[in-house]
Design a protein around this motif. Structure first.
Motif, PDB file in Angstrom:
ATOM      1  N   LEU A   4      10.172  -9.426 -17.631  1.00  0.00           N
ATOM      2  CA  LEU A   4      10.360  -7.835 -18.204  1.00  0.00           C
ATOM      3  C   LEU A   4       8.613  -7.867 -18.523  1.00  0.00           C
ATOM      4  CD1 LEU A   4      12.840  -8.745 -20.986  1.00  0.00           C
ATOM      5  CD2 LEU A   4      12.672  -6.740 -19.210  1.00  0.00           C
ATOM      6  N   LEU A   5       7.443  -9.058 -18.982  1.00  0.00           N
ATOM      7  CA  LEU A   5       6.523  -8.875 -19.619  1.00  0.00           C
ATOM      8  C   LEU A   5       5.986  -8.355 -18.442  1.00  0.00           C
ATOM      9  CD1 LEU A   5       5.835 -10.981 -22.166  1.00  0.00           C
ATOM     10  CD2 LEU A   5       6.379  -8.797 -22.151  1.00  0.00           C
ATOM     11  N   CYS A   6       5.255  -9.052 -17.965  1.00  0.00           N
ATOM     12  CA  CYS A   6       4.678  -9.461 -16.461  1.00  0.00           C
ATOM     13  C   CYS A   6       4.732  -9.542 -14.971  1.00  0.00           C
ATOM     14  CB  CYS A   6       3.385  -9.920 -17.285  1.00  0.00           C
ATOM     15  SG  CYS A   6       3.995 -11.770 -17.297  1.00  0.00           S
ATOM     16  N   ALA A   7       5.840  -8.541 -14.876  1.00  0.00           N
ATOM     17  CA  ALA A   7       6.849  -9.351 -13.275  1.00  0.00           C
ATOM     18  C   ALA A   7       5.522  -8.886 -12.093  1.00  0.00           C
ATOM     19  CB  ALA A   7       7.988  -7.987 -12.628  1.00  0.00           C
ATOM     20  N   PRO A   8       5.875  -8.947 -10.741  1.00  0.00           N
ATOM     21  CA  PRO A   8       4.668  -9.100 -10.199  1.00  0.00           C
ATOM     22  C   PRO A   8       5.402  -7.430  -9.595  1.00  0.00           C
ATOM     23  CG  PRO A   8       6.191 -10.836  -9.323  1.00  0.00           C
ATOM     24  CD  PRO A   8       6.164 -10.645 -10.888  1.00  0.00           C
ATOM     25  N   ARG A   9       4.662  -6.062  -9.284  1.00  0.00           N
ATOM     26  CA  ARG A   9       5.138  -5.238  -8.321  1.00  0.00           C
ATOM     27  C   ARG A   9       5.380  -5.245  -6.930  1.00  0.00           C
ATOM     28  NH1 ARG A   9      -0.435  -2.784  -9.958  1.00  0.00           N
ATOM     29  NH2 ARG A   9       0.252  -1.527 -12.108  1.00  0.00           N
ATOM     30  N   PRO A  10       6.888  -4.762  -6.609  1.00  0.00           N
ATOM     31  CA  PRO A  10       6.993  -4.844  -5.485  1.00  0.00           C
ATOM     32  C   PRO A  10       6.583  -4.847  -4.693  1.00  0.00           C
ATOM     33  CG  PRO A  10       8.625  -3.200  -6.644  1.00  0.00           C
ATOM     34  CD  PRO A  10       7.627  -3.750  -7.627  1.00  0.00           C
ATOM     35  N   LEU A  11       6.132  -4.856  -3.491  1.00  0.00           N
ATOM     36  CA  LEU A  11       5.468  -4.659  -2.512  1.00  0.00           C
ATOM     37  C   LEU A  11       6.826  -3.904  -1.398  1.00  0.00           C
ATOM     38  CD1 LEU A  11       3.921  -8.679  -1.608  1.00  0.00           C
ATOM     39  CD2 LEU A  11       3.256  -6.525  -3.101  1.00  0.00           C
ATOM     40  N   THR A  12       6.206  -2.561  -0.785  1.00  0.00           N
ATOM     41  CA  THR A  12       6.602  -1.884   0.424  1.00  0.00           C
ATOM     42  C   THR A  12       5.738  -2.097   1.753  1.00  0.00           C
ATOM     43  OG1 THR A  12       4.626  -0.517  -0.875  1.00  0.00           O
ATOM     44  CG2 THR A  12       6.329  -0.180  -1.598  1.00  0.00           C
ATOM     45  N   GLU A  13       6.259  -2.935   2.456  1.00  0.00           N
ATOM     46  CA  GLU A  13       6.235  -2.960   3.632  1.00  0.00           C
ATOM     47  C   GLU A  13       5.536  -1.625   4.598  1.00  0.00           C
ATOM     48  OE1 GLU A  13       8.415  -5.458   5.640  1.00  0.00           O
ATOM     49  OE2 GLU A  13       9.223  -6.821   4.399  1.00  0.00           O
ATOM     50  N   PRO A  14       4.760  -1.860   5.032  1.00  0.00           N
ATOM     51  CA  PRO A  14       4.488  -1.081   6.068  1.00  0.00           C
ATOM     52  C   PRO A  14       5.267  -0.361   7.113  1.00  0.00           C
ATOM     53  CG  PRO A  14       3.028  -2.543   6.370  1.00  0.00           C
ATOM     54  CD  PRO A  14       3.979  -3.202   5.190  1.00  0.00           C
ATOM     55  N   GLN A  15       5.838   0.709   7.602  1.00  0.00           N
ATOM     56  CA  GLN A  15       6.512   1.112   8.518  1.00  0.00           C
ATOM     57  C   GLN A  15       5.661   0.575   9.922  1.00  0.00           C
ATOM     58  OE1 GLN A  15       8.670   4.300   8.950  1.00  0.00           O
ATOM     59  NE2 GLN A  15       9.452   3.831   6.828  1.00  0.00           N
ATOM     60  N   LYS A  16       6.647  -0.208  10.548  1.00  0.00           N
ATOM     61  CA  LYS A  16       6.260  -0.424  12.172  1.00  0.00           C
ATOM     62  C   LYS A  16       5.870   0.603  12.972  1.00  0.00           C
ATOM     63  CE  LYS A  16       7.211  -5.016  11.394  1.00  0.00           C
ATOM     64  NZ  LYS A  16       8.421  -6.398  11.719  1.00  0.00           N
ATOM     65  N   GLU A  17       5.343   0.703  13.441  1.00  0.00           N
ATOM     66  CA  GLU A  17       5.143   2.163  14.476  1.00  0.00           C
ATOM     67  C   GLU A  17       5.758   1.340  15.742  1.00  0.00           C
ATOM     68  OE1 GLU A  17       1.582   3.593  15.894  1.00  0.00           O
ATOM     69  OE2 GLU A  17       0.998   3.945  13.684  1.00  0.00           O
ATOM     70  N   LEU A  18       6.620   2.169  16.521  1.00  0.00           N
ATOM     71  CA  LEU A  18       7.117   1.632  17.506  1.00  0.00           C
ATOM     72  C   LEU A  18       6.099   1.033  18.535  1.00  0.00           C
ATOM     73  CD1 LEU A  18       9.887   4.154  18.329  1.00  0.00           C
ATOM     74  CD2 LEU A  18      10.578   1.958  17.915  1.00  0.00           C
TER      75      LEU A  18
END
Length: 167
Positions: A120-134
């Motif tokens: 609640l106080l200091c959770a790590p931010r969720p990491l967004t995965e970069p979209q993989k290019e074909l």
């Protein structure tokens, strides 16, 4: 061979008393000695309290998460229970194992509560995965190009709609 040479003495009365049931001798003084009597349920309730019930849950956790470090408390609990049932003064060996086993479920609950509070106080931010290019090149690109031409022939429109619903 060593026994026949007299290197081993017979087991003493106290040691035999741990494994054999006490027999009445007829002497009231000997029969009334507290060490020969079995531990009562009231003694367990008085000296171990409610921690013995929490320790039973801890024993289940040890049995469920079997590691070499958690086999020791299971063996210790079995030995302490057996010997404390034989002689009331040996109930003292139940104290350490009951506190250790009661600590497992209490520790798990406290760890979970602290983790929720800290999130609640200091959770790590969720990491967004970069979209993989074909990828281009190789067999994958060849299959993708061929599939774009062959898909309408291989899959009818109804099958393509059903696959889209599954996704």
């Amino acid at each position: 061979v060593l026994y026949s040479l007299g290197h081993f003495a017979p087991l003493g009365a106290r040691i035999r008393g741990l494994f054999l049931k006490h027999q009445k001798t007829g002497n009231p003084l000997v029969d009334s000695v507290a060490e020969h009597s079995a531990t009562s349920n009231q003694a367990y309730a008085q000296f171990l309290g409610d921690a013995r019930f929490v320790a039973a849950v801890g024993l289940l956790f040890c049995w469920h998460q079997r590691t070499p470090a958690k086999i020791f408390p299971v063996i210790y609990a079995a030995v302490a229970w057996h010997f404390s049932g034989k002689m009331s003064r040996l109930m003292i060996i139940c104290g350490p194992i009951v506190s250790m086993l009661a600590g497992y479920p209490v520790g798990i609950v406290v760890d979970w509560c602290l983790q929720q509070f800290l999130n609640l106080l200091c959770a790590p931010r969720p990491l967004t995965e970069p979209q993989k290019e074909l990828r281009s090149g190789g067999m994958g690109s060849i299959f993708r190009v061929l599939w774009s031409y062959c898909q309408p022939m291989a899959l009818p429109t109804e099958a393509q709609d059903a696959l889209k619903l599954l996704d």
